[in-house]
Write an enzyme that holds these catalytic residues in place. Structure first.
Site, PDB file in Angstrom:
ATOM      1  N   ASP A   1       3.037   7.716  -8.133  1.00  0.00           N
ATOM      2  CA  ASP A   1       3.500   8.958  -7.400  1.00  0.00           C
ATOM      3  C   ASP A   1       2.730   9.144  -6.084  1.00  0.00           C
ATOM      4  OD1 ASP A   1       4.305  10.116 -10.154  1.00  0.00           O
ATOM      5  OD2 ASP A   1       2.348   9.583 -10.755  1.00  0.00           O
TER       6      ASP A   1
ATOM      7  N   THR B   1       6.837  -0.802   2.217  1.00  0.00           N
ATOM      8  CA  THR B   1       5.766  -0.174   3.147  1.00  0.00           C
ATOM      9  C   THR B   1       4.647  -0.980   3.232  1.00  0.00           C
ATOM     10  OG1 THR B   1       4.826   0.428   1.137  1.00  0.00           O
ATOM     11  CG2 THR B   1       6.436   2.113   1.870  1.00  0.00           C
ATOM     12  N   GLU B   2       4.089  -1.027   4.652  1.00  0.00           N
ATOM     13  CA  GLU B   2       3.109  -1.991   5.031  1.00  0.00           C
ATOM     14  C   GLU B   2       1.851  -1.127   4.984  1.00  0.00           C
ATOM     15  OE1 GLU B   2       4.660  -2.838   8.793  1.00  0.00           O
ATOM     16  OE2 GLU B   2       6.068  -4.029   7.898  1.00  0.00           O
TER      17      GLU B   2
ATOM     18  N   PRO C   1       4.266  -2.532  -1.945  1.00  0.00           N
ATOM     19  CA  PRO C   1       3.908  -3.808  -2.649  1.00  0.00           C
ATOM     20  C   PRO C   1       2.487  -3.848  -3.155  1.00  0.00           C
ATOM     21  CG  PRO C   1       4.037  -4.012  -0.178  1.00  0.00           C
ATOM     22  CD  PRO C   1       4.310  -2.568  -0.625  1.00  0.00           C
TER      23      PRO C   1
ATOM     24  N   GLY D   1      -2.516  13.264  -7.539  1.00  0.00           N
ATOM     25  CA  GLY D   1      -3.260  11.614  -7.794  1.00  0.00           C
ATOM     26  C   GLY D   1      -3.911  11.300  -6.356  1.00  0.00           C
ATOM     27  N   GLU D   2      -3.643  12.143  -5.126  1.00  0.00           N
ATOM     28  CA  GLU D   2      -4.080  11.740  -3.770  1.00  0.00           C
ATOM     29  C   GLU D   2      -5.355  12.524  -3.590  1.00  0.00           C
ATOM     30  OE1 GLU D   2      -2.452   9.071  -1.911  1.00  0.00           O
ATOM     31  OE2 GLU D   2      -1.869   8.937  -3.968  1.00  0.00           O
TER      32      GLU D   2
ATOM     33  N   SER E   1       7.228   2.740  -6.744  1.00  0.00           N
ATOM     34  CA  SER E   1       5.537   2.909  -6.579  1.00  0.00           C
ATOM     35  C   SER E   1       5.074   3.762  -7.656  1.00  0.00           C
ATOM     36  CB  SER E   1       5.487   3.145  -5.152  1.00  0.00           C
ATOM     37  OG  SER E   1       3.994   3.127  -4.896  1.00  0.00           O
TER      38      SER E   1
END
Ligand code: ADP
Ligand code: MG
Length: 413
Positions: free
Chosen positions: A78, A51-52, A20, A391-392, A76
């Site tokens: 990537d 997902t939280e 979200p 991208g992380e 979401s």
């Protein structure tokens, strides 16, 4: 038979993971407005999992009973798919688990894989909600294709698996700095590219690679099969690996939706201390240990001053950035690009602008180099910096990578 192997069966039970917070924080609204009815009408029974927090999806798929699902789809950017793929490859039954059809619906600000799959389908380049709707239709068609994954070794972390890109220098800095502009959606990359151009700098390091030779197709697939079967150590009882705890699952029905093909689940999983453990997954036949010399058939790049190093294994780096126009889903090739120091700001800007249509390689830029490789190693000299994978941000320092042809399966439509 072959048809049922490559196409999702109907009715299809899909786990749809939605972050979200991704993009402008509108993924759930986008789901309600565009996706929910589309999937239902296509006979795709889907269970929504919201997902939280970071790593929630990774922990969830690591523990899930996959026999309940025909596909795992993420809505979401990537980043969430990166979690899901790594979660699957951390399972003791990784070899079977990574065969589950995956899917991606662009709900984030970095939607490069969705844009790549959309491009492979032959559709013209679009962005934002148009891309989402178009990807929704591809999802409903349900054709499944093999997709390459790249295994990445970092100096002190366990291996990670990547489906998109590894970046160092200009591109990595833009990707991370642009996080603060996420409210503008995918335009965050453009904004930040202009900011970075003003403070252009040089990144020092050593780059080497194993060139991709054109093996005949059948040899390629033999080689790939071999890689898949000579796995690492048995992953069932790894000394020092904390035993994992099954997630507690609470199910509730979202009263906003009366449609019976939609179930909403709130899932809590117990955070594990071993989020990064990856002793499972295929072994890397081309890579010596990171602190050892490379074999003599590797090419060492003479330059040590770079503006950027970018490894791509799909066509798009963003919704409107076709950084590797020659890339396909499962050719078993890493497209390695680097830009040598000395490039003017104007030439670099021209290169990024040309990337929108994927024409940057045709521009004859003297500073841009492209090589097709199977593996590479990068050793930055500067003690601090940013390296991104899909991208992380990952651990900064020496890094090496090897492609595993067609290791995962993805819904391409
Ligand atoms: P975007 O393209 O907008 O960056 P991503 O899918 O890449 O979207 O997600 C960004 C990050 O958010 C990822 O690192 C992911 O793990 C993390 N994440 C996933 N779910 C949540 C959540 N509920 N709250 C905060 N962060 C989350
Ligand atoms: Mg992201």
């Amino acid at each position: 038979d072959e048809v049922s192997m490559n196409k999702l069966s109907r009715p299809c039970r899909m786990m749809l993971l939605v972050n979200p917070q991704s993009g402008k924080g509108q993924a759930l609204t986008l789901y309600n407005n565009h996706i929910q009815r589309m999937l239902s009408e296509a006979g795709i029974q889907h269970t929504l999992v919201i997902t939280e927090r970071q790593n929630h999806a990774r922990e969830l798929v690591r523990e899930a009973d996959l026999s309940q699902w025909d596909a795992l789809v993420i809505m979401s950017g990537d980043g969430l798919l990166f979690e899901v793929i790594n979660g699957l490859l951390e399972r003791p039954d990784w070899e079977e688990a990574i065969q589950i059809p995956l899917g991606i619906l662009p709900g984030g600000s970095g939607n490069a894989l969705a844009a790549s799959i959309h491009h492979y389908s032959g559709a013209p380049q679009v962005s934002s909600e148009e891309l989402l709707v178009s990807c929704g239709f591809l999802m409903c068609k349900g054709l499944v294709s093999p997709m390459d994954l790249v295994c990445i070794h970092l100096s002190s972390c366990p291996r990670v698996f990547s489906f998109l890109s590894l970046a160092w220098g200009f591109v990595a800095d833009v990707d991370i700095e642009s996080e603060k502009y996420r409210h503008v959606g995918s335009a965050r990359f453009t904004v930040c590219t202009l900011v970075r151009l003003a403070s252009l700098r040089v990144y020092k390091g050593k780059l080497a690679y194993l060139p991709a030779t054109d093996l005949p197709k059948h040899e390629e697939s033999l080689r790939n099969k071999k890689t898949l079967h000579c796995n690492n150590q048995p992953p069932t009882s790894v000394p020092g690996r904390p035993s994992t705890v099954s997630p507690r699952v609470n199910t509730f029905h979202n009263s906003c939706h009366s449609n019976n093909s939609l179930k909403v689940r709130k899932v809590e999983s117990t955070p594990s201390r071993s989020t990064n453990i990856s002793l499972t997954g295929p072994s890397d036949s081309l890579l010596p240990p990171l602190d050892q010399l490379l074999p003599s058939d590797w090419v060492v790049v003479q330059e040590e001053d770079f503006v950027l190093v970018l490894a791509m294994y799909q066509s798009h780096l963003g919704e409107d950035m076709m950084a590797a126009p020659g890339s396909t889903l499962d050719e078993g090739v890493i497209h390695l690009f680097y830009v040598r120091a000395g490039i003017s700001r104007a030439a670099l800007l021209k290169m990024f602008l040309a990337m929108e249509k994927g024409t940057h390689l045709a521009n004859n830029c003297q500073h841009l180099v492209h090589a097709k490789v199977r593996a590479f190693r990068l050793e930055p000299y500067t003690p601090k910096g940013i390296i991104t994978v899909d991208g992380e941000v990952v651990e900064y320092g020496p890094v090496q990578a090897e492609v595993h042809r067609g290791l995962a399966r993805i819904i391409t439509g």
